[in-house]
Scaffold this motif. Structure first.
Motif, PDB file in Angstrom:
ATOM      1  N   ALA A 141     -17.975  -3.455   9.921  1.00 57.89           N
ATOM      2  CA  ALA A 141     -16.845  -2.611   9.914  1.00 57.89           C
ATOM      3  C   ALA A 141     -16.731  -1.887  11.243  1.00 57.89           C
ATOM      4  CB  ALA A 141     -17.143  -1.870   8.565  1.00 57.89           C
ATOM      5  N   TYR A 142     -17.919  -1.222  11.642  1.00 59.50           N
ATOM      6  CA  TYR A 142     -18.039  -0.390  12.947  1.00 59.50           C
ATOM      7  C   TYR A 142     -17.730  -1.346  14.056  1.00 59.50           C
ATOM      8  CZ  TYR A 142     -19.897   2.541  16.397  1.00 59.50           C
ATOM      9  OH  TYR A 142     -20.232   3.326  17.799  1.00 59.50           O
ATOM     10  N   ALA A 143     -18.401  -2.542  14.184  1.00 55.31           N
ATOM     11  CA  ALA A 143     -18.261  -3.087  15.365  1.00 55.31           C
ATOM     12  C   ALA A 143     -16.930  -3.754  15.643  1.00 55.31           C
ATOM     13  CB  ALA A 143     -19.311  -4.456  15.336  1.00 55.31           C
ATOM     14  N   VAL A 144     -16.420  -4.427  14.530  1.00 54.61           N
ATOM     15  CA  VAL A 144     -15.056  -5.048  14.636  1.00 54.61           C
ATOM     16  C   VAL A 144     -13.851  -3.986  14.552  1.00 54.61           C
ATOM     17  CG1 VAL A 144     -13.313  -6.551  13.263  1.00 54.61           C
ATOM     18  CG2 VAL A 144     -15.889  -7.122  13.426  1.00 54.61           C
ATOM     19  N   GLY A 145     -14.042  -2.813  13.847  1.00 65.53           N
ATOM     20  CA  GLY A 145     -13.079  -1.690  13.902  1.00 65.53           C
ATOM     21  C   GLY A 145     -12.997  -1.253  15.291  1.00 65.53           C
ATOM     22  N   TRP A 146     -14.054  -0.737  16.105  1.00 67.45           N
ATOM     23  CA  TRP A 146     -14.140  -0.401  17.139  1.00 67.45           C
ATOM     24  C   TRP A 146     -13.450  -1.151  18.240  1.00 67.45           C
ATOM     25  CZ3 TRP A 146     -17.704  -1.436  21.693  1.00 67.45           C
ATOM     26  CH2 TRP A 146     -17.417  -0.329  22.571  1.00 67.45           C
ATOM     27  N   ARG A 147     -13.851  -2.454  18.107  1.00 67.84           N
ATOM     28  CA  ARG A 147     -13.368  -3.444  19.266  1.00 67.84           C
ATOM     29  C   ARG A 147     -11.786  -3.910  18.772  1.00 67.84           C
ATOM     30  NH1 ARG A 147     -11.212  -5.437  22.776  1.00 67.84           N
ATOM     31  NH2 ARG A 147     -11.990  -7.039  24.178  1.00 67.84           N
ATOM     32  N   PHE A 148     -11.616  -4.067  17.628  1.00 61.32           N
ATOM     33  CA  PHE A 148     -10.287  -4.822  17.484  1.00 61.32           C
ATOM     34  C   PHE A 148      -9.224  -3.837  16.492  1.00 61.32           C
ATOM     35  CE2 PHE A 148     -13.227  -8.324  18.090  1.00 61.32           C
ATOM     36  CZ  PHE A 148     -12.583  -8.831  19.206  1.00 61.32           C
TER      37      PHE A 148
ATOM     38  N   GLY B 209     -11.402  -3.405  10.624  1.00 58.08           N
ATOM     39  CA  GLY B 209     -12.867  -3.033  10.318  1.00 58.08           C
ATOM     40  C   GLY B 209     -13.371  -3.580   8.873  1.00 58.08           C
ATOM     41  N   LEU B 210     -12.299  -3.297   8.161  1.00 58.28           N
ATOM     42  CA  LEU B 210     -12.829  -3.865   6.494  1.00 58.28           C
ATOM     43  C   LEU B 210     -12.749  -5.544   6.565  1.00 58.28           C
ATOM     44  CD1 LEU B 210     -12.871  -3.448   3.554  1.00 58.28           C
ATOM     45  CD2 LEU B 210     -10.591  -3.662   3.355  1.00 58.28           C
ATOM     46  N   LEU B 211     -11.913  -6.118   7.244  1.00 63.79           N
ATOM     47  CA  LEU B 211     -12.180  -7.493   7.219  1.00 63.79           C
ATOM     48  C   LEU B 211     -13.521  -7.956   8.143  1.00 63.79           C
ATOM     49  CD1 LEU B 211      -8.440  -8.713   8.262  1.00 63.79           C
ATOM     50  CD2 LEU B 211      -9.682  -8.809   6.113  1.00 63.79           C
ATOM     51  N   GLY B 212     -13.973  -7.360   9.092  1.00 60.38           N
ATOM     52  CA  GLY B 212     -15.243  -7.435   9.662  1.00 60.38           C
ATOM     53  C   GLY B 212     -16.292  -7.301   8.782  1.00 60.38           C
ATOM     54  N   ALA B 213     -16.368  -6.066   7.857  1.00 59.22           N
ATOM     55  CA  ALA B 213     -17.399  -5.883   6.844  1.00 59.22           C
ATOM     56  C   ALA B 213     -17.318  -6.865   5.914  1.00 59.22           C
ATOM     57  CB  ALA B 213     -16.915  -4.563   5.966  1.00 59.22           C
TER      58      ALA B 213
END
Length: 375
Positions: A258-265, A282-286
């Motif tokens: 969530a942190y990595a995807v949310g911060w980047r996208f 970020g939720l989708l990344g999690a």
């Protein structure tokens, strides 16, 4: 528009008759118009209305603007479209405004400190988990007591709610041990006794605020130690250490995704009124990270587990971890604080690390019991 609203006479050399000749439409000279009066009543040039902020009617920033000076003796600056130029025949050009440099995204925390503390906590957990199970029960109990101290301290500071810490700390530690020794029945009995101890302990103080104090105490007993007992109950299985490791890995991977995807996208807010930093991306990344990790863990760590069970487990962990994070964000917003504590550099307090773990523990325990049994 008339020139009297600007509080200053026209500038000579620009609108004056000596430079531009007779002004069309000016008042005729005669007995009723002396030279001074004619100069004061000379009409202004007709200029088009310039809407504020580029004509965006939805921008409410212009609502606070005034159309003239605040005081009668205050001379406002000449608007850009009325400023004189050196050559009246040349059209006026607006100066090019410098384009601000794009700002880089900030991670929002000290990553070096956060990584260092995370590695240290991971080492303590790994040693206690795989060497002596009783030591890991002690780690859980210590985390519960510190979390209770942080929560009750913030409640007292920000809301003047004084939940009794002594019965909560003793009952919370006993709750974790009872869950490990006696299972769910022991955890429920310890929870009931802890709530009763909170009610009795608070009776030793004045009755003002009794209801809010004991309510907060019972809530704290359920929120921290009771939910933590499900981690202790995972440990009682034959592959208990690997179950706890799966639980921790999925929670950490979900938070990292969530942190990595949310911060980047991240562009679309998930719950802006609760946690503005969380995004749907970020939720989708999690979910993606946790499902992948769940499939691997169930296939290679859990006895009799299969990869498709891991997909379900990862999806459930991503949902419960996100809800747990939002739940503590609600508490912190109500208290008006950013972190529950400062014990862990780069992370905040213990409760800032337990927020997603606590509600995830019963979810993982239940699904593992349904998939592969409790022993």
């Amino acid at each position: 528009m008339n020139d009297s609203s600007w509080g200053a006479p026209p500038q000579a050399g620009y609108w004056g008759p000596s430079d531009r000749g007779p002004v069309q439409g000016a008042a005729p000279a005669g007995p009723a118009y002396d030279a001074h009066h004619a100069q004061q009543t000379r009409p202004m040039p007709i200029v088009p209305d310039v809407p504020a902020h580029g004509g965006n009617q939805d921008d409410d920033r212009g609502a606070a603007r005034t159309g003239g000076p605040l005081f009668r003796d205050e001379t406002p600056p000449t608007p850009p479209y009325l400023a004189p130029s050196q050559n009246p025949q040349e059209p006026m050009t607006s100066a090019a405004q410098p384009v601000p440099a794009p700002q880089k995204k900030n991670a929002g925390r000290d990553l070096s400190a956060a990584i260092g503390v995370g590695v240290g906590l991971g080492a303590v957990i790994a040693v206690s988990l795989f060497v002596v199970k009783a030591a890991f029960i002690g780690v859980i109990a210590v985390a519960v007591v510190v979390g209770l101290w942080e929560l009750t301290s913030r409640l007292a500071e920000r809301k003047n709610i004084r939940a009794p810490l002594v019965p909560l700390a003793l009952g919370g530690a006993a709750m974790v041990v009872a869950g490990y020794v006696r299972g769910p029945e022991g955890a429920w009995v310890a929870m009931a006794l802890t709530a009763l101890a909170v009610l009795v302990w608070r009776m030793t103080e004045p009755p003002e605020g009794y209801l809010k104090d004991v309510t907060a105490g019972v809530f704290a007993a359920f929120y921290i130690p009771f939910l933590a007992t499900f981690v202790a109950m995972m440990l009682t299985a034959d592959d208990g250490a690997r179950r706890v490791l799966t639980f921790l890995l999925l929670a950490v991977v979900s938070d990292t995704g969530a942190y990595a995807v949310g911060w980047r996208f991240g562009k679309h807010k998930l719950a802006p009124r609760i946690s503005p930093g969380k995004t749907r991306e970020g939720l989708l990344g999690a979910i993606a990270f946790a499902m992948a990790a769940g499939a691997l863990c169930m296939q290679f760590l859990i006895d009799d587990g299969t990869w498709w069970q891991g997909l379900i487990l990862g999806l459930a962990v991503a949902g419960s971890a996100t809800l747990g994070d939002l739940g503590e964000s609600m508490i912190k917003r109500d208290l008006g604080i950013k972190d529950m504590g400062t014990l862990l550099p780069g992370h905040g307090g213990i409760m800032d690390r337990l927020d997603s773990l606590l509600p995830t523990a019963p979810v993982v325990w239940l699904l593992l019991v349904l998939f592969v049994g409790s022993s």
